[in-house]
Design an enzyme around this catalytic site. Structure first.
Site, PDB file in Angstrom:
ATOM      1  N   VAL A 220      12.826  24.366  18.156  1.00 11.92           N
ATOM      2  CA  VAL A 220      12.343  23.366  19.113  1.00 11.92           C
ATOM      3  C   VAL A 220      13.176  22.132  18.787  1.00 11.92           C
ATOM      4  O   VAL A 220      13.004  21.529  17.731  1.00 11.92           O
ATOM      5  CB  VAL A 220      10.830  23.105  18.958  1.00 11.92           C
ATOM      6  CG1 VAL A 220      10.386  21.967  19.860  1.00 11.92           C
ATOM      7  CG2 VAL A 220      10.039  24.380  19.269  1.00 11.92           C
ATOM      8  N   PRO A 221      14.121  21.766  19.652  1.00  7.74           N
ATOM      9  CA  PRO A 221      15.224  20.866  19.287  1.00  7.74           C
ATOM     10  C   PRO A 221      14.863  19.391  19.114  1.00  7.74           C
ATOM     11  O   PRO A 221      15.305  18.529  19.873  1.00  7.74           O
ATOM     12  CB  PRO A 221      16.218  21.078  20.423  1.00  7.74           C
ATOM     13  CG  PRO A 221      15.357  21.407  21.593  1.00  7.74           C
ATOM     14  CD  PRO A 221      14.239  22.243  21.027  1.00  7.74           C
ATOM     15  N   CYS A 222      14.124  19.089  18.064  1.00  7.60           N
ATOM     16  CA  CYS A 222      13.768  17.700  17.782  1.00  7.60           C
ATOM     17  C   CYS A 222      14.986  16.870  17.376  1.00  7.60           C
ATOM     18  O   CYS A 222      14.956  15.644  17.478  1.00  7.60           O
ATOM     19  CB  CYS A 222      12.676  17.632  16.720  1.00  7.60           C
ATOM     20  SG  CYS A 222      13.012  18.564  15.227  1.00  7.60           S
ATOM     21  N   HIS A 223      16.053  17.528  16.952  1.00  8.47           N
ATOM     22  CA  HIS A 223      17.276  16.796  16.586  1.00  8.47           C
ATOM     23  C   HIS A 223      17.923  16.123  17.790  1.00  8.47           C
ATOM     24  O   HIS A 223      18.759  15.241  17.630  1.00  8.47           O
ATOM     25  CB  HIS A 223      18.280  17.735  15.900  1.00  8.47           C
ATOM     26  CG  HIS A 223      18.720  18.880  16.748  1.00  8.47           C
ATOM     27  ND1 HIS A 223      17.961  20.031  16.886  1.00  8.47           N
ATOM     28  CD2 HIS A 223      19.820  19.052  17.509  1.00  8.47           C
ATOM     29  CE1 HIS A 223      18.603  20.867  17.690  1.00  8.47           C
ATOM     30  NE2 HIS A 223      19.731  20.291  18.081  1.00  8.47           N
ATOM     31  N   ARG A 224      17.535  16.488  18.992  1.00 10.74           N
ATOM     32  CA  ARG A 224      18.121  15.914  20.208  1.00 10.74           C
ATOM     33  C   ARG A 224      17.452  14.608  20.627  1.00 10.74           C
ATOM     34  O   ARG A 224      17.770  14.058  21.681  1.00 10.74           O
ATOM     35  CB  ARG A 224      18.045  16.935  21.345  1.00 10.74           C
ATOM     36  CG  ARG A 224      18.871  18.173  21.063  1.00 10.74           C
ATOM     37  CD  ARG A 224      18.770  19.210  22.164  1.00 10.74           C
ATOM     38  NE  ARG A 224      19.449  20.433  21.753  1.00 10.74           N
ATOM     39  CZ  ARG A 224      19.166  21.640  22.231  1.00 10.74           C
ATOM     40  NH1 ARG A 224      18.245  21.788  23.176  1.00 10.74           N
ATOM     41  NH2 ARG A 224      19.819  22.694  21.785  1.00 10.74           N
TER      42      ARG A 224
END
Length: 168
Positions: free
Chosen positions: A128-132
């Site tokens: 779940v791309p929280c780095h984005r």
């Protein structure tokens, strides 16, 4: 439920992938902020089809051979966290947004701090791309896996024309 885990060596260091039943429920880097206690990960799984597939997909993503994940995911969190994580899943590969924009999607830009707390509590980082999600001015802000890893993930996803135009 049958909780189990595996530790995968990756280009960003060891990653622990946790599954419960038929879904992946956690992905944690070594020294991850908010990493649950090791005892909660269950037994080390050998030959587990779900964890083997998750490990393969994570390695493929980090090698630039995959842009999305096709895994059953189940993240434990309250309704607000679930709403934030759902929005994170909509951020396309190679794109970013801000905490404020996520808050706006939830109906109130004033929720940006609370959005940040939910992003930081994401138990499925990378998947779940929280780095984005970036700060309001586009700066890198907190990342449970460490800012160096966040930078590496964003650089991995950076469009080729942007990479070619960089001076470093």
């Amino acid at each position: 439920m049958n909780t189990r885990h595996t530790v995968v060596d990756t280009t960003l260091g060891p990653v622990t992938i946790v599954a419960e039943g038929d879904a992946v429920t956690g992905l944690y880097f070594q020294h991850h902020t908010r990493r649950p206690a090791q005892e909660t990960f269950g037994a080390v799984a050998v030959g587990d089809a779900l964890l083997t597939e998750a490990a393969t997909q994570v390695r493929d993503y980090l090698a630039g051979r995959r842009q999305a994940f096709a895994l059953p995911l189940r993240a434990a969190g309250d309704a607000f966290q679930q709403a934030v994580w759902s929005i994170l899943n909509e951020i396309p590969y190679g794109e970013t947004t801000t905490y404020g924009r996520v808050a706006e999607r939830l109906g109130d830009r004033g929720l940006a701090y609370r959005v940040g707390q939910a992003v930081g509590a994401n138990p499925l980082c990378v998947l779940v791309p929280c780095h984005r999600v970036l700060g309001a001015n586009g700066n890198l802000t907190g990342y449970a896996g460490g800012l160096g890893r966040k930078r590496a993930l964003l650089e991995l996803e950076e469009p080729a024309q942007v990479t070619a135009g960089r001076l470093f």
